[in-house]
Design an enzyme around this catalytic site. Structure first.
Site, PDB file in Angstrom:
ATOM      1  N   CYS A 114       0.790  -1.223   0.000  1.00  0.00           N
ATOM      2  CA  CYS A 114       0.000   0.000   0.000  1.00  0.00           C
ATOM      3  C   CYS A 114       0.828   1.281   0.000  1.00  0.00           C
ATOM      4  O   CYS A 114       0.386   2.317  -0.493  1.00  0.00           O
ATOM      5  CB  CYS A 114      -0.943  -0.004   1.203  1.00  0.00           C
ATOM      6  SG  CYS A 114      -1.788  -1.585   1.435  1.00  0.00           S
ATOM      7  N   HIS A 261      -3.275   6.598  -0.355  1.00  0.00           N
ATOM      8  CA  HIS A 261      -3.592   5.227  -0.743  1.00  0.00           C
ATOM      9  C   HIS A 261      -5.100   5.032  -0.631  1.00  0.00           C
ATOM     10  O   HIS A 261      -5.717   5.375   0.374  1.00  0.00           O
ATOM     11  CB  HIS A 261      -2.865   4.246   0.172  1.00  0.00           C
ATOM     12  CG  HIS A 261      -3.397   2.853   0.117  1.00  0.00           C
ATOM     13  ND1 HIS A 261      -3.489   2.131  -1.057  1.00  0.00           N
ATOM     14  CD2 HIS A 261      -3.893   2.041   1.102  1.00  0.00           C
ATOM     15  CE1 HIS A 261      -4.001   0.947  -0.793  1.00  0.00           C
ATOM     16  NE2 HIS A 261      -4.260   0.861   0.509  1.00  0.00           N
ATOM     17  N   ASN A 291      -9.528  -1.306  -4.370  1.00  0.00           N
ATOM     18  CA  ASN A 291      -8.223  -1.077  -3.761  1.00  0.00           C
ATOM     19  C   ASN A 291      -7.194  -1.922  -4.514  1.00  0.00           C
ATOM     20  O   ASN A 291      -7.126  -3.130  -4.348  1.00  0.00           O
ATOM     21  CB  ASN A 291      -8.281  -1.470  -2.284  1.00  0.00           C
ATOM     22  CG  ASN A 291      -6.950  -1.334  -1.558  1.00  0.00           C
ATOM     23  OD1 ASN A 291      -5.894  -1.261  -2.170  1.00  0.00           O
ATOM     24  ND2 ASN A 291      -7.003  -1.327  -0.239  1.00  0.00           N
TER      25      ASN A 291
END
Length: 338
Positions: A114, A261, A291
């Site tokens: 991430c 992120h 994501n």
């Protein structure tokens, strides 16, 4: 100075919509999934489509869309992935060959999720600034969907697959790359983990475990303690932002855009309010991608540029956080056309 000259991304054609998830898990309504995650659909790699394929597609798009970026001038490839094609060799070596890059080109993978894009910018800047490379191709490529258990409804709602490609060099075009701030809390290594596959857990047990929310996983699947990751993020990211601003000698109101992120909408909104960032300075761009781990920041930044939210001389703060547990932040300043 070192600059981020060009940036683009690639998404596989497969789709997993909220309607698809609702059909498999009727207790999760379409509206509930959308409101909690901010995601309507995720792109999913095909069974025979892997990180090298996504990385190559992103790089080819970069070359096609930017006439000034010539593959013969690339002298280093950095590939951020936690889903490599093989345990060894490095997937970056495969990508170098498939892209037809020079055999004098350096190539390596680094395993970080991430916060990986920001780390990659830092590594690329170091290579250029130290004279080890002139044109670094930074790639991110993730196929997390291959880690997600078929009955893990929690992870299914969040993660998608994707890749990005960026060029970093001394050419004063795009964004100048400022100073970096990093952070690590390895005591939380097991809060986002795929246990099996490495040397410590070489043999697969295939034993399925059900958590308190009804998610079923084996130790070969992605295991995520969402609450622990949330607590880490809410505690560490505000400090990361303060330290990144201090490192770059900037007050918070001097930043024109914050690109974090893209974990999920709930977490991002919580962070935005806690850090006191105005909505018009904050990017949320995961509705149609999910994501995508190390690819979320470049996708979100590219989306913001497409929407004309990044003007000349604009300062953009990038912040990555998650698996590791790790954080990373930096400042980009727009100097010209990307």
């Amino acid at each position: 100075m070192t600059y981020l000259n060009a940036i683009t991304y690639y998404l596989p054609s497969g789709r997993l919509t909220n309607e698809d998830i609702n059909r498999d898990f009727p207790e999760w309504s379409i509206d509930k999934i959308s409101s909690k995650t901010g995601i309507k659909e995720r792109r999913i790699a095909a069974k025979d489509e892997f990180s090298s394929d996504l990385a190559v597609a992103a790089a080819e798009r970069l070359f096609a869309e930017n006439a000034a970026v010539k593959r013969e001038e690339i002298d280093f490839v950095l590939l951020c992935t936690q889903s490599p094609d093989y345990f060894l060799p490095s997937t970056a070596c495969i990508v170098q060959d498939r892209l037809g890059l020079a055999t004098s080109c350096g190539a390596l993978d680094f395993n970080l999720g991430c916060s990986g894009y920001v780390y990659g910018l830092g590594l690329a800047k170091g290579l250029v600034a130290s004279g080890q490379a002139k044109n670094v191709l930074l790639l991110t490529a993730e196929t997390y969907s291959k880690f997600v258990g078929a009955s893990d409804k929690s992870s299914k709602t969040i993660f998608g697959d994707g890749a990005s490609a960026s060029l970093i060099s001394e050419k004063p075009v795009g964004f100048s790359i400022g100073d970096f701030q990093y952070g690590t809390d390895g005591s939380g290594y097991d809060k986002l983990i795929v246990k099996e596959g490495g040397m410590r857990y070489r043999e697969s047990s295939n034993e399925e475990v059900t958590d308190s929310y009804g998610n079923q996983r084996t130790e070969a699947d992605l295991q995520m303690d969402g609450q622990a990751v949330f607590v880490f993020t809410i505690g560490s990211v505000p400090r990361l932002i303060r330290d990144t601003l201090r490192k770059n000698e900037l007050p918070q109101d001097a930043v024109d855009l914050f690109v974090f992120h893209q974990a999920n909408r709930f977490m991002l909104e919580h962070l935005r309010k806690k850090i006191k960032i105005e909505p018009d300075k904050f990017v949320i761009a995961m509705e149609n991608t999910g994501n995508t781990v190390s690819a979320t920041i470049p996708i979100a930044l590219t989306t913001a540029m497409t929407e004309d939210r990044v003007k000349k001389d604009a300062r953009v703060l990038l912040a990555g956080f998650g698996v590791g547990l790790s954080v990373a932040g930096c400042i980009l300043t727009k100097v010209g056309t990307v």
